[in-house]
Every structure is written in structure tokens, then in C-alpha cells.
Motif scaffolding. Structure first.
Motif, PDB file in Angstrom:
ATOM      1  N   LEU A   1      84.530  31.407  62.301  1.00 37.93           N
ATOM      2  CA  LEU A   1      85.540  30.715  62.818  1.00 37.93           C
ATOM      3  C   LEU A   1      86.006  29.248  61.899  1.00 37.93           C
ATOM      4  CD1 LEU A   1      85.020  29.531  66.164  1.00 37.93           C
ATOM      5  CD2 LEU A   1      83.218  27.959  65.860  1.00 37.93           C
ATOM      6  N   GLY A   2      86.979  29.070  62.242  1.00 41.49           N
ATOM      7  CA  GLY A   2      87.373  27.835  61.511  1.00 41.49           C
ATOM      8  C   GLY A   2      86.976  26.499  61.640  1.00 41.49           C
ATOM      9  N   ALA A   3      87.448  26.016  60.708  1.00 44.54           N
ATOM     10  CA  ALA A   3      87.429  24.215  61.257  1.00 44.54           C
ATOM     11  C   ALA A   3      88.087  23.656  61.958  1.00 44.54           C
ATOM     12  CB  ALA A   3      87.548  23.352  59.660  1.00 44.54           C
ATOM     13  N   GLY A   4      86.945  22.675  63.128  1.00 47.30           N
ATOM     14  CA  GLY A   4      88.278  22.043  64.503  1.00 47.30           C
ATOM     15  C   GLY A   4      87.821  22.405  65.394  1.00 47.30           C
ATOM     16  N   VAL A   5      86.841  24.647  65.337  1.00 44.25           N
ATOM     17  CA  VAL A   5      86.727  24.858  66.983  1.00 44.25           C
ATOM     18  C   VAL A   5      85.144  24.484  67.346  1.00 44.25           C
ATOM     19  CG1 VAL A   5      87.148  27.084  67.845  1.00 44.25           C
ATOM     20  CG2 VAL A   5      88.351  26.348  65.708  1.00 44.25           C
ATOM     21  N   LEU A   6      85.650  24.704  68.370  1.00 44.77           N
ATOM     22  CA  LEU A   6      84.657  24.354  69.310  1.00 44.77           C
ATOM     23  C   LEU A   6      84.684  25.091  70.516  1.00 44.77           C
ATOM     24  CD1 LEU A   6      81.470  23.234  70.914  1.00 44.77           C
ATOM     25  CD2 LEU A   6      83.473  21.673  72.197  1.00 44.77           C
ATOM     26  N   ALA A   7      83.544  26.844  70.300  1.00 45.29           N
ATOM     27  CA  ALA A   7      83.492  27.885  70.589  1.00 45.29           C
ATOM     28  C   ALA A   7      82.450  27.819  72.000  1.00 45.29           C
ATOM     29  CB  ALA A   7      83.391  28.582  70.026  1.00 45.29           C
ATOM     30  N   ALA A   8      82.571  28.301  73.072  1.00 40.10           N
ATOM     31  CA  ALA A   8      81.081  29.017  73.216  1.00 40.10           C
ATOM     32  C   ALA A   8      81.088  30.385  72.872  1.00 40.10           C
ATOM     33  CB  ALA A   8      81.855  29.408  74.669  1.00 40.10           C
ATOM     34  N   GLU A   9      79.966  31.479  72.526  1.00 38.79           N
ATOM     35  CA  GLU A   9      79.981  32.140  72.075  1.00 38.79           C
ATOM     36  C   GLU A   9      78.660  33.475  73.535  1.00 38.79           C
ATOM     37  OE1 GLU A   9      79.020  33.838  68.177  1.00 38.79           O
ATOM     38  OE2 GLU A   9      77.416  34.340  68.711  1.00 38.79           O
ATOM     39  N   LEU A  10      79.362  33.952  73.605  1.00 38.51           N
ATOM     40  CA  LEU A  10      78.420  35.259  74.805  1.00 38.51           C
ATOM     41  C   LEU A  10      78.442  36.476  74.062  1.00 38.51           C
ATOM     42  CD1 LEU A  10      80.097  34.366  78.195  1.00 38.51           C
ATOM     43  CD2 LEU A  10      77.841  33.830  77.217  1.00 38.51           C
ATOM     44  N   GLY A  11      77.220  36.874  73.629  1.00 35.00           N
ATOM     45  CA  GLY A  11      77.042  38.036  73.270  1.00 35.00           C
ATOM     46  C   GLY A  11      75.478  39.129  73.320  1.00 35.00           C
ATOM     47  N   ASN A  12      75.276  40.331  72.467  1.00 32.47           N
ATOM     48  CA  ASN A  12      74.331  40.911  72.127  1.00 32.47           C
ATOM     49  C   ASN A  12      73.277  39.969  71.625  1.00 32.47           C
ATOM     50  OD1 ASN A  12      76.244  43.203  71.260  1.00 32.47           O
ATOM     51  ND2 ASN A  12      75.897  43.184  73.268  1.00 32.47           N
ATOM     52  N   ASP A  13      71.745  40.596  72.590  1.00 33.83           N
ATOM     53  CA  ASP A  13      70.607  39.692  72.091  1.00 33.83           C
ATOM     54  C   ASP A  13      70.384  39.696  70.176  1.00 33.83           C
ATOM     55  OD1 ASP A  13      68.109  38.236  72.497  1.00 33.83           O
ATOM     56  OD2 ASP A  13      67.297  39.836  72.972  1.00 33.83           O
ATOM     57  N   SER A  14      70.648  39.209  69.388  1.00 33.53           N
ATOM     58  CA  SER A  14      70.907  39.669  68.221  1.00 33.53           C
ATOM     59  C   SER A  14      70.991  38.047  67.554  1.00 33.53           C
ATOM     60  CB  SER A  14      71.226  40.852  68.041  1.00 33.53           C
ATOM     61  OG  SER A  14      71.793  40.352  66.720  1.00 33.53           O
ATOM     62  N   ASP A  15      70.441  38.049  66.049  1.00 38.49           N
ATOM     63  CA  ASP A  15      71.325  37.033  64.960  1.00 38.49           C
ATOM     64  C   ASP A  15      70.861  37.594  63.896  1.00 38.49           C
ATOM     65  OD1 ASP A  15      71.390  34.419  64.168  1.00 38.49           O
ATOM     66  OD2 ASP A  15      68.994  33.733  63.606  1.00 38.49           O
ATOM     67  N   VAL A  16      71.665  38.531  63.406  1.00 37.36           N
ATOM     68  CA  VAL A  16      71.952  38.883  62.464  1.00 37.36           C
ATOM     69  C   VAL A  16      73.313  38.469  62.095  1.00 37.36           C
ATOM     70  CG1 VAL A  16      72.151  40.802  61.116  1.00 37.36           C
ATOM     71  CG2 VAL A  16      70.375  41.012  63.224  1.00 37.36           C
ATOM     72  N   THR A  17      72.825  37.688  60.765  1.00 36.58           N
ATOM     73  CA  THR A  17      74.792  37.540  60.331  1.00 36.58           C
ATOM     74  C   THR A  17      74.580  37.961  59.039  1.00 36.58           C
ATOM     75  OG1 THR A  17      75.014  36.237  62.207  1.00 36.58           O
ATOM     76  CG2 THR A  17      76.078  35.763  59.518  1.00 36.58           C
ATOM     77  N   TYR A  18      75.606  38.729  58.391  1.00 40.94           N
ATOM     78  CA  TYR A  18      75.729  38.668  56.656  1.00 40.94           C
ATOM     79  C   TYR A  18      76.499  38.414  56.142  1.00 40.94           C
ATOM     80  CZ  TYR A  18      72.061  42.882  57.679  1.00 40.94           C
ATOM     81  OH  TYR A  18      71.648  43.851  58.196  1.00 40.94           O
ATOM     82  N   ARG A  19      76.578  37.274  55.339  1.00 43.28           N
ATOM     83  CA  ARG A  19      77.871  36.877  54.683  1.00 43.28           C
ATOM     84  C   ARG A  19      77.979  36.962  53.781  1.00 43.28           C
ATOM     85  NH1 ARG A  19      73.862  32.121  54.478  1.00 43.28           N
ATOM     86  NH2 ARG A  19      73.157  30.975  56.670  1.00 43.28           N
ATOM     87  N   PHE A  20      80.106  37.473  53.558  1.00 42.07           N
ATOM     88  CA  PHE A  20      80.038  37.890  52.235  1.00 42.07           C
ATOM     89  C   PHE A  20      80.451  36.383  51.223  1.00 42.07           C
ATOM     90  CE2 PHE A  20      80.868  41.948  54.401  1.00 42.07           C
ATOM     91  CZ  PHE A  20      81.267  42.248  53.447  1.00 42.07           C
ATOM     92  N   TYR A  21      81.006  35.071  51.568  1.00 40.59           N
ATOM     93  CA  TYR A  21      81.797  33.854  51.462  1.00 40.59           C
ATOM     94  C   TYR A  21      81.042  32.927  52.175  1.00 40.59           C
ATOM     95  CZ  TYR A  21      84.781  31.135  49.136  1.00 40.59           C
ATOM     96  OH  TYR A  21      85.092  29.947  48.532  1.00 40.59           O
ATOM     97  N   ASP A  22      80.834  31.922  51.188  1.00 41.86           N
ATOM     98  CA  ASP A  22      81.006  30.416  52.267  1.00 41.86           C
ATOM     99  C   ASP A  22      80.844  29.297  51.112  1.00 41.86           C
ATOM    100  OD1 ASP A  22      78.994  29.101  54.248  1.00 41.86           O
ATOM    101  OD2 ASP A  22      77.483  28.771  52.421  1.00 41.86           O
TER     102      ASP A  22
END
Length: 316
Positions: free
Chosen positions: A176-197
Motif C-alpha cells: 500500500l502506498g503513502a497517502g492511502v486509506l484502505a479497508a481490507e477484507l480477507g482470510n483469517d490470517s496474519d502472516v506477512t513476509y517483508r522483502f524491503y522496508d
């Protein structure tokens, strides 16, 4: 577990108290909507996940965590279908470039579900973009770019604006880019792999953890998020819809009055524009702007009163 007989069966539109997370990239829009100072990055609005559980805001189940509600009446709440999760993401800065795993990998390596997600862009500053996949032709090319600090040159960025729907399958490189407010719907999960931060630090001044090895194991370089604009109604107020792995998401425009049945499936509702009310056999609830609610599978018909726009998902 037997249902708690001191309370009625959980039915209707159960407005949630969210779990708010202050992140390094968070903005102030979600916080301001709740009368809070400072910034909030992630607001877990409809969630049973232990990393960010919401709770029922009012009625006989007020104050009870959503997971406990589901455990108390699994058939009535889920009806044999998958749980769906809802959150708001409020970004002052871009989120990390990341990927979510598919179901089999997540179950085997994380003890969690895979994560496909769909975003509704609630607000976007002029010129806002998202990372929508990569131009890399192979995992090996992507690995070389990450190792050499050249990932940015392979990122595909696309502009977004309020009203866009973005579908992100598991295995897709995205952010998600800067300045964006988004609503997110999806699977019951919280697994995120970061490539770059972007070299950002956590609250203790340490570089935020990256997960390049895991990310390379699950990424599909050919996968691109699908971006569509909500427009012409698809019937009965539906402005856009997406069928995903484990859920169906849709945007629902509610005029002054609309009767809706979620078809015996559990549902997550996110109020993304306007506000209104919901009523059902046995109760009613106010639906405020930027709020979320869970609808148990056995609820039946719900009467919605607007004008408002809802971003909804039902479990498969």
C-alpha cells in the motif's frame, strides 16, 4: 464448548470495538474518526485472530472477544464456512514491500492460514500509488535484485483513487502506498513476509525484520493485483465484487432502505462511506463511518438504512 445460556444466541449485526495498532507508517484518519490523538496504522475491525482480536461493542455480548463469541456458537456464527477478517489500513508512508503465503505453506511453516486479501480504497491523496507486482521474470531474478539492493527497479506501481477495488492473491508482491486509506477484507490470517522496508526502524531503534527467504519461497513473480473501479451497479446495489480463495467480497451501495441476506454465511461489514443503521429480527445497530461489524451465519435477513457504502465479505 456449550453455548453460554446466560446470553441469547449471537445474531444480527454485531458492531465491533477494533484492536488499534500504532505503526511506524500510520496516519491520523482512522484515529481521528475515533476521537484519538496521534496515528493508527492498522485497525483490526472484524477479527478473531490472536494478533489483533476485535470485541463486540454493544448488546448482550458487549465486551466479549470475537473468538469467544464464535467458540460459544460455532454453527450459528460460521455455519461450516470460513471466517473472514476485516481491517482498516491508514498509511502516511508506504507499507513494506511484502508477500503473503498460500494456505499449504502457511499451515506447514507458520501454523496459520494463507492470506489472500481485497482492498477498497476509502481515500487517496493525489498521485497515490500501490506496488502491484513485479516485472521480474523469475524468482531467481527477484532474488538477485533483492540481494543487490535493486528491488525498486523491478516494482510495478499503479495509481489508485477513492472507490478502487484491489484484489491481492496470496503469493503476490505488493504494498500500500503513502497517502492511502484502505479497508481490507480477507482470510483469517496474519502472516506477512517483508522483502524491503526502506531502512525503517522499529520503536526501539532497530531495523524492522525482513523475511526474504520465506518470501522467495512463496512469491509468484507473474502475479499482479487486480485494480477495478466501482461503477455501474451489478444489481441490488452491488457496485463491484471479487471471488477469492475462502471468501467473496463485494461493495454494496445502500440507499435509504435495502433488505439483504448473506445466504447463511458469516460476513464482515466495513462502512467505507456515509453511515446508517441495520436492523434484524430481534435487534438494531448504528453503523458509523469507518466502523466494522460481524454478521453470524444464522442471522437471516438484515434491513440496511443509508445512505452509505459497505465493503463486505462472506466466508466460503
Amino acid at each position: 464448548m456449550a453455548r453460554d445460556k446466560t446470553r441469547p444466541a449471537p445474531r444480527g449485526v454485531l458492531v465491533q470495538d477494533p484492536c488499534l495498532v500504532r505503526t511506524v507508517w500510520g496516519a491520523a484518519r482512522v484515529a481521528a474518526a475515533r476521537g484519538l490523538e496521534g496515528t493508527v496504522g492498522t485497525s483490526w475491525e472484524v477479527s478473531r485472530h490472536p494478533h489483533g482480536e476485535s470485541s463486540v461493542a454493544e448488546g448482550p455480548w458487549a465486551g466479549v472477544g470475537l473468538d469467544a463469541v464464535l467458540i460459544a456458537d460455532p454453527e450459528g456464527c460460521l455455519g461450516g464456512h470460513a471466517m473472514v477478517r476485516g481491517a482498516f489500513l491508514d498509511a502516511a508512508e508506504p507499507l513494506s514491500v511484502q508477500v503473503h503465503p498460500q494456505e499449504a505453506y502457511a499451515l506447514a511453516h507458520e501454523g496459520d492460514h494463507g492470506k489472500t486479501e481485497t482492498w477498497y480504497v476509502v481515500d487517496a491523496e493525489p498521485g497515490a500509488t500501490i506496488v502491484a507486482g513485479t516485472s521480474a521474470g523469475s524468482v531467481e531474478e527477484l532474488e538477485t535484485a533483492v540481494a543487490g539492493g535493486a528491488l525498486d527497479g523491478l516494482l510495478v506501481r499503479v495509481p489508485v483513487e477513492a472507490g478502487d477495488l484491489v484484489h491481492v492473491p496470496a503469493g503476490t508482491l505488493h504494498a500500500l502506498g503513502a497517502g492511502v486509506l484502505a479497508a481490507e477484507l480477507g482470510n483469517d490470517s496474519d502472516v506477512t513476509y517483508r522483502f524491503y522496508d526502506y531502512g525503517r526502524m522499529d520503536g526501539e531503534g532497530n531495523p524492522r525484520e525482513l523475511h526474504v527467504g520465506q518470501g522467495l519461497a512463496v512469491v509468484d513473480p507473474s502475479s499482479r493485483p487486480e485494480v477495478t473501479a466501482c461503477g455501474t451497479s451489478l444489481g441490488e446495489g452491488v457496485a463491484a465484487s471479487v471471488s477469492a480463495d475462502g471468501y467473496e467480497a463485494f461493495v454494496l451501495d445502500v440507499p435509504e432502505d435495502l433488505v439483504w441476506d448473506f445466504g447463511g454465511r458469516p460476513a464482515a461489514l466495513m462502512v467505507v462511506a456515509g453511515s446508517g443503521r441495520a436492523s434484524w429480527d430481534g435487534g438494531a445497530a448504528r453503523l458509523a463511518s469507518l466502523s466494522g461489524a460481524f454478521v453470524p451465519a444464522a442471522t437471516g435477513e438484515v434491513r440496511l438504512t443509508g445512505p452509505m457504502r459497505l465493503f463486505c465479505a462472506t466466508g466460503m
